[in-house]
Design a protein around this motif. Structure first.
Motif, PDB file in Angstrom:
ATOM      1  N   GLY A  59       0.790  -1.365  -0.019  1.00 58.75           N
ATOM      2  CA  GLY A  59      -0.015   0.150   0.009  1.00 58.75           C
ATOM      3  C   GLY A  59       0.881   1.198  -0.034  1.00 58.75           C
ATOM      4  O   GLY A  59       0.593   2.250  -0.969  1.00 58.75           O
TER       5      GLY A  59
ATOM      6  N   ALA B 243       2.267   1.579  -3.386  1.00 61.03           N
ATOM      7  CA  ALA B 243       1.365   2.055  -4.408  1.00 61.03           C
ATOM      8  C   ALA B 243       1.023   3.616  -4.517  1.00 61.03           C
ATOM      9  O   ALA B 243       0.859   4.344  -5.283  1.00 61.03           O
ATOM     10  CB  ALA B 243      -0.101   1.472  -4.241  1.00 61.03           C
ATOM     11  N   ILE B 244       1.165   3.974  -3.130  1.00 62.95           N
ATOM     12  CA  ILE B 244       0.918   5.572  -2.800  1.00 62.95           C
ATOM     13  C   ILE B 244       2.019   6.311  -3.456  1.00 62.95           C
ATOM     14  O   ILE B 244       1.775   7.311  -3.980  1.00 62.95           O
ATOM     15  CB  ILE B 244       0.619   5.915  -1.389  1.00 62.95           C
ATOM     16  CG1 ILE B 244      -0.955   5.187  -1.112  1.00 62.95           C
ATOM     17  CG2 ILE B 244       0.768   7.183  -0.941  1.00 62.95           C
ATOM     18  CD1 ILE B 244      -0.981   5.293   0.560  1.00 62.95           C
TER      19      ILE B 244
ATOM     20  N   SER C 202      -5.751   5.902  -7.996  1.00 64.12           N
ATOM     21  CA  SER C 202      -4.311   5.056  -7.774  1.00 64.12           C
ATOM     22  C   SER C 202      -4.069   5.219  -6.333  1.00 64.12           C
ATOM     23  O   SER C 202      -3.915   4.244  -5.590  1.00 64.12           O
ATOM     24  CB  SER C 202      -3.328   5.724  -8.512  1.00 64.12           C
ATOM     25  OG  SER C 202      -3.511   5.402  -9.868  1.00 64.12           O
ATOM     26  N   MET C 203      -4.103   6.431  -5.539  1.00 66.65           N
ATOM     27  CA  MET C 203      -3.866   6.461  -4.147  1.00 66.65           C
ATOM     28  C   MET C 203      -4.924   5.887  -3.563  1.00 66.65           C
ATOM     29  O   MET C 203      -4.550   5.347  -2.368  1.00 66.65           O
ATOM     30  CB  MET C 203      -3.555   8.101  -3.783  1.00 66.65           C
ATOM     31  CG  MET C 203      -2.415   8.726  -4.340  1.00 66.65           C
ATOM     32  SD  MET C 203      -2.330  10.315  -3.997  1.00 66.65           S
ATOM     33  CE  MET C 203      -2.087  10.216  -2.085  1.00 66.65           C
TER      34      MET C 203
ATOM     35  N   CYS D   4      -6.620   3.095  -3.799  1.00 70.49           N
ATOM     36  CA  CYS D   4      -6.296   1.850  -3.973  1.00 70.49           C
ATOM     37  C   CYS D   4      -4.882   1.469  -2.971  1.00 70.49           C
ATOM     38  O   CYS D   4      -5.129   0.377  -2.339  1.00 70.49           O
ATOM     39  CB  CYS D   4      -5.865   1.197  -5.428  1.00 70.49           C
ATOM     40  SG  CYS D   4      -7.188   1.302  -6.629  1.00 70.49           S
ATOM     41  N   GLY D   5      -4.178   2.442  -2.800  1.00 74.68           N
ATOM     42  CA  GLY D   5      -3.028   2.079  -2.069  1.00 74.68           C
ATOM     43  C   GLY D   5      -3.678   2.194  -0.668  1.00 74.68           C
ATOM     44  O   GLY D   5      -3.274   1.570   0.256  1.00 74.68           O
TER      45      GLY D   5
ATOM     46  N   LEU E 206      -5.099  -1.045   0.338  1.00 75.14           N
ATOM     47  CA  LEU E 206      -4.101  -1.918   0.774  1.00 75.14           C
ATOM     48  C   LEU E 206      -3.565  -1.696   2.139  1.00 75.14           C
ATOM     49  O   LEU E 206      -3.120  -2.537   2.968  1.00 75.14           O
ATOM     50  CB  LEU E 206      -3.036  -2.034  -0.343  1.00 75.14           C
ATOM     51  CG  LEU E 206      -3.274  -2.900  -1.486  1.00 75.14           C
ATOM     52  CD1 LEU E 206      -2.195  -2.813  -2.659  1.00 75.14           C
ATOM     53  CD2 LEU E 206      -3.353  -4.206  -1.285  1.00 75.14           C
ATOM     54  N   LEU E 207      -3.342  -0.401   2.220  1.00 74.52           N
ATOM     55  CA  LEU E 207      -2.602  -0.092   3.685  1.00 74.52           C
ATOM     56  C   LEU E 207      -3.460  -0.525   4.634  1.00 74.52           C
ATOM     57  O   LEU E 207      -3.195  -0.898   5.795  1.00 74.52           O
ATOM     58  CB  LEU E 207      -2.187   1.362   3.669  1.00 74.52           C
ATOM     59  CG  LEU E 207      -1.429   2.173   4.567  1.00 74.52           C
ATOM     60  CD1 LEU E 207      -0.061   1.749   4.120  1.00 74.52           C
ATOM     61  CD2 LEU E 207      -1.824   3.674   4.604  1.00 74.52           C
TER      62      LEU E 207
END
Length: 75
Positions: free
Chosen positions: A19, A22-23, A52-53, A55-56, A59-60
């Protein structure tokens, strides 16, 4: 921590790190696209970066949740 609990914790750590990556990748990609405003606008602009952030962040949070669950249910 041993056995099944440790594997859940390790999976949580992996998701957490993924995550963060991805960020950072979304921010880096945004900086790269700022050099070409027409291309940046045509590819979605700030909306692309926000998604996109997002999605990160999912995950985080998911990784953090897995780590907490692994610590709570380690018995």
């Amino acid at each position: 921590m041993a056995g099944a609990t440790s594997s859940g914790f390790v999976l949580g750590v992996f998701a957490f790190l993924l995550g963060i990556a991805a960020i950072l990748a979304a921010l880096r990609r945004r900086r790269g696209r700022e050099r070409y405003p027409e291309t940046y606008a045509a590819s979605g602009g700030i909306l692309y970066t926000v998604v996109s952030m997002g999605c990160g962040v999912v995950l985080l949070i998911g990784g953090l949740g897995l780590m907490i669950l692994a610590l709570v249910y380690r018995r």
